[in-house]
Design a protein around this motif. Sequence first.
Motif, PDB file in Angstrom:
ATOM      1  N   ASN A   1       0.846  -1.185   0.000  1.00  0.00           N
ATOM      2  CA  ASN A   1       0.000   0.000   0.000  1.00  0.00           C
ATOM      3  C   ASN A   1       0.893   1.250   0.000  1.00  0.00           C
ATOM      4  N   GLY A   2       0.862   1.984  -1.107  1.00  0.00           N
ATOM      5  CA  GLY A   2       1.770   3.119  -1.281  1.00  0.00           C
ATOM      6  C   GLY A   2       1.689   4.145  -0.171  1.00  0.00           C
ATOM      7  N   ASN A   3       0.471   4.558   0.193  1.00  0.00           N
ATOM      8  CA  ASN A   3       0.331   5.599   1.209  1.00  0.00           C
ATOM      9  C   ASN A   3       0.773   5.120   2.573  1.00  0.00           C
ATOM     10  N   TRP A   4       0.427   3.881   2.864  1.00  0.00           N
ATOM     11  CA  TRP A   4       0.804   3.325   4.170  1.00  0.00           C
ATOM     12  C   TRP A   4       2.327   3.244   4.285  1.00  0.00           C
ATOM     13  N   LEU A   5       2.968   2.729   3.243  1.00  0.00           N
ATOM     14  CA  LEU A   5       4.421   2.587   3.277  1.00  0.00           C
ATOM     15  C   LEU A   5       5.090   3.953   3.367  1.00  0.00           C
ATOM     16  N   LEU A   6       4.529   4.931   2.652  1.00  0.00           N
ATOM     17  CA  LEU A   6       5.074   6.288   2.707  1.00  0.00           C
ATOM     18  C   LEU A   6       4.999   6.824   4.133  1.00  0.00           C
ATOM     19  N   MET A   7       3.853   6.601   4.765  1.00  0.00           N
ATOM     20  CA  MET A   7       3.678   7.063   6.137  1.00  0.00           C
ATOM     21  C   MET A   7       4.677   6.369   7.061  1.00  0.00           C
ATOM     22  N   MET A   8       4.860   5.072   6.862  1.00  0.00           N
ATOM     23  CA  MET A   8       5.803   4.321   7.700  1.00  0.00           C
ATOM     24  C   MET A   8       7.236   4.795   7.474  1.00  0.00           C
ATOM     25  N   ALA A   9       7.555   5.182   6.227  1.00  0.00           N
ATOM     26  CA  ALA A   9       8.907   5.667   5.938  1.00  0.00           C
ATOM     27  C   ALA A   9       9.166   6.970   6.696  1.00  0.00           C
ATOM     28  N   PHE A  10       8.189   7.891   6.668  1.00  0.00           N
ATOM     29  CA  PHE A  10       8.328   9.126   7.439  1.00  0.00           C
ATOM     30  C   PHE A  10       8.446   8.809   8.926  1.00  0.00           C
ATOM     31  N   TYR A  11       7.626   7.876   9.353  1.00  0.00           N
ATOM     32  CA  TYR A  11       7.628   7.493  10.763  1.00  0.00           C
ATOM     33  C   TYR A  11       8.985   6.927  11.173  1.00  0.00           C
ATOM     34  N   MET A  12       9.560   6.073  10.320  1.00  0.00           N
ATOM     35  CA  MET A  12      10.847   5.470  10.671  1.00  0.00           C
ATOM     36  C   MET A  12      11.969   6.501  10.692  1.00  0.00           C
ATOM     37  N   LEU A  13      11.875   7.521   9.823  1.00  0.00           N
ATOM     38  CA  LEU A  13      12.871   8.595   9.883  1.00  0.00           C
ATOM     39  C   LEU A  13      12.760   9.334  11.219  1.00  0.00           C
ATOM     40  N   LEU A  14      11.523   9.544  11.650  1.00  0.00           N
ATOM     41  CA  LEU A  14      11.304  10.203  12.937  1.00  0.00           C
ATOM     42  C   LEU A  14      11.885   9.359  14.073  1.00  0.00           C
ATOM     43  N   MET A  15      11.647   8.037  13.990  1.00  0.00           N
ATOM     44  CA  MET A  15      12.156   7.132  15.028  1.00  0.00           C
ATOM     45  C   MET A  15      13.681   7.135  15.048  1.00  0.00           C
ATOM     46  N   ARG A  16      14.247   7.182  13.863  1.00  0.00           N
ATOM     47  CA  ARG A  16      15.694   7.196  13.716  1.00  0.00           C
ATOM     48  C   ARG A  16      16.256   8.458  14.389  1.00  0.00           C
ATOM     49  N   TYR A  17      15.559   9.569  14.196  1.00  0.00           N
ATOM     50  CA  TYR A  17      15.976  10.818  14.823  1.00  0.00           C
ATOM     51  C   TYR A  17      15.877  10.690  16.343  1.00  0.00           C
ATOM     52  N   MET A  18      14.781  10.065  16.790  1.00  0.00           N
ATOM     53  CA  MET A  18      14.575   9.880  18.231  1.00  0.00           C
ATOM     54  C   MET A  18      15.694   9.033  18.821  1.00  0.00           C
ATOM     55  N   ASP A  19      16.092   7.996  18.094  1.00  0.00           N
ATOM     56  CA  ASP A  19      17.155   7.103  18.542  1.00  0.00           C
ATOM     57  C   ASP A  19      18.468   7.874  18.704  1.00  0.00           C
ATOM     58  N   LEU A  20      18.822   8.682  17.680  1.00  0.00           N
ATOM     59  CA  LEU A  20      20.067   9.448  17.754  1.00  0.00           C
ATOM     60  C   LEU A  20      20.007  10.476  18.880  1.00  0.00           C
ATOM     61  N   TYR A  21      18.843  11.083  19.045  1.00  0.00           N
ATOM     62  CA  TYR A  21      18.653  12.063  20.111  1.00  0.00           C
ATOM     63  C   TYR A  21      18.878  11.400  21.469  1.00  0.00           C
ATOM     64  N   TRP A  22      18.352  10.202  21.596  1.00  0.00           N
ATOM     65  CA  TRP A  22      18.456   9.434  22.842  1.00  0.00           C
ATOM     66  C   TRP A  22      19.904   9.021  23.119  1.00  0.00           C
ATOM     67  N   ILE A  23      20.666   8.791  22.048  1.00  0.00           N
ATOM     68  CA  ILE A  23      22.069   8.408  22.229  1.00  0.00           C
ATOM     69  C   ILE A  23      22.911   9.619  22.630  1.00  0.00           C
ATOM     70  N   ALA A  24      22.699  10.747  21.933  1.00  0.00           N
ATOM     71  CA  ALA A  24      23.630  11.866  22.088  1.00  0.00           C
ATOM     72  C   ALA A  24      23.237  12.852  23.183  1.00  0.00           C
ATOM     73  N   MET A  25      21.957  13.152  23.309  1.00  0.00           N
ATOM     74  CA  MET A  25      21.549  14.303  24.113  1.00  0.00           C
ATOM     75  C   MET A  25      21.680  14.162  25.629  1.00  0.00           C
ATOM     76  N   PRO A  26      21.576  12.958  26.211  1.00  0.00           N
ATOM     77  CA  PRO A  26      21.723  12.892  27.665  1.00  0.00           C
ATOM     78  C   PRO A  26      23.056  13.450  28.160  1.00  0.00           C
ATOM     79  N   THR A  27      24.077  13.466  27.302  1.00  0.00           N
ATOM     80  CA  THR A  27      25.348  14.076  27.689  1.00  0.00           C
ATOM     81  C   THR A  27      25.180  15.591  27.843  1.00  0.00           C
TER      82      THR A  27
END
Lengths: 181, 412
Positions: free
Chosen positions: B334-360
Amino acid sequence: MKLVKKIDRVILAEFGSPKELLKAAEKMRQEGYKEFDCHSPFHIHGMDAAMGLKRSPLGYIVFAFATMGLLGALGLQYWTSAVDYPLVISGKPFFSGPAFVPVVFALTILTAAITAVVGMIAINRLPRLRHPLFSSDRFGKFSDGSFFISVESSDKKYNEAHTAGFLKTIGGQNIEILKDE
Amino acid sequence: MQSLKISLKVKEQILSKENMKLDRNTYKFTDKGNLGNIALVVGIVGLAASAVGYIQDSHQFYFSYLVAFFFWISVALGALFFNLLHHLTRASWSTAIRKLTESMMSVIPFMFVLIIPVLLGMHELYHWTHEDVVATDLVLQQKAPYLNIPFFIIRVVFYFAVWSILTFALIKNSARQDIKHEDSILARMRKYSAPGMMLFAFTLTFASFDWLMSLEPHWFSTIFGVYIFCGVFISMLAFTIIMVRYQNGQGAFDGIVTVEHRHTLGKLLFAFTIMWAYMGFSQYLLIWYANLPEETFWYLQRWEGSWRTLSIILPIAHFGLPFVALLPQAAKRNGNWLLMMAFYMLLMRYMDLYWIAMPTHSPEGINYSWMDISTMAGIGGIFIWLFWRKYTSGAAVPVNDPGLKVSMEYVN
């Protein structure tokens, strides 16, 4: 659905190339045949659609069993480590989630894999030790370099003379009528 | 549910605005669309705003910048990995998106310019650069042969040299193939890819150690590089899905890249979401089980204040939800669903990096700053502009590649 279906007769036709086989399969489906199969030494792209095969239900079965494996592994560890024989291991709580995860993971994969294999065999109605196809001398070549279509007598449209004639018109050669002896 | 439908409809309308055209014979862009210009404006505005932020609070700026930088270089490095893998395995399905991924990795040499602020901010980012701290710290003294400023800079140069050479080698040969195809060109690209893959693994591992893990110089985790790699590949896959879908929406990619390719990209995205969780959990389990203070403090730090909430959300949102949301075949097709998930995963990826770096930077809890957004927009804008400029400058597909026809007719 009977687990082992009785097949008395099979018509076998040989085709020259994978492309011809694909076209022939397409025509068989359009003609309304359902109980036919294609035999080729390798996977042919688009064959599932040409034959009109539906998606296998195996994925859903595997998912159900994998979920059961997951819950089973969790339950087993909970019952053994926290209920039946509680034991302090390296200062962790009786029910220590992270320590259980590897077993949960492994058992989920194990149930999924076994279900996939056993389910595939069952859905294919295997093992089958007798089949009219085995009496053909030419058929062995399907694992070598030949392409075949076989039509089973259980098909509603099966009519020996008519089906054989139809196979000939769509390019089939060396048509054989095989009986279960 | 209703609002989701509306937002999808809005997205669809933006996508269907036909402002990009592709010549069907040469596969060259006759109309490049306005994505590049929009990205450039966003990038300049973002970087300018970040510069203002630098004057206000340089400490916050450097941390925000590091996260944003790593987020965007992840997309380019993931594309480099994807291309190496493509040639190494002689993949045919991905030939139709090869120019797209090549353009993504072509940004790597430019990222060398964008890492300069990180080098300038080393003193604020990495406390092993403080001589007075090292003088009273036995562990840091013993790590000093590796963690010192000159060697750090040498390594940065080395990583970029390796990545840039690999990128140039592949892109140069790809350009030669566009003029005239010879089988030797593909063979040569394959030859570069084998040692390239090994070099990529080493450099990415050590780059993640240097840029992210050394934020807490006492902490160490040997699996950290693989963990980061999973995120890198997720970023690239998500970005590729968005770009493919964008062009499909414009009608430019019809019949070239189809639902079958997006399905495969979705499968890879799904697989690497699981792999990310596998690596993340492997790292956590050993530290949790051994319970050694010199390792556990990293997780304890992320259990302080509001970091605790993020630590609980991260595995569920980065693994649990996408696992369910991408599991069915229908979801990946499903094109729209996958597109939404791709945006979502980019957001999650950002959250992951934020969680790694920012507590310092803010150990007491999450302290989200506007500079986090401005640096993301700044580097992201420049990244997309460079990528789009390269991509639209030539043919959208490798026209002379013998695998192209196979790829266009690809069925899962």
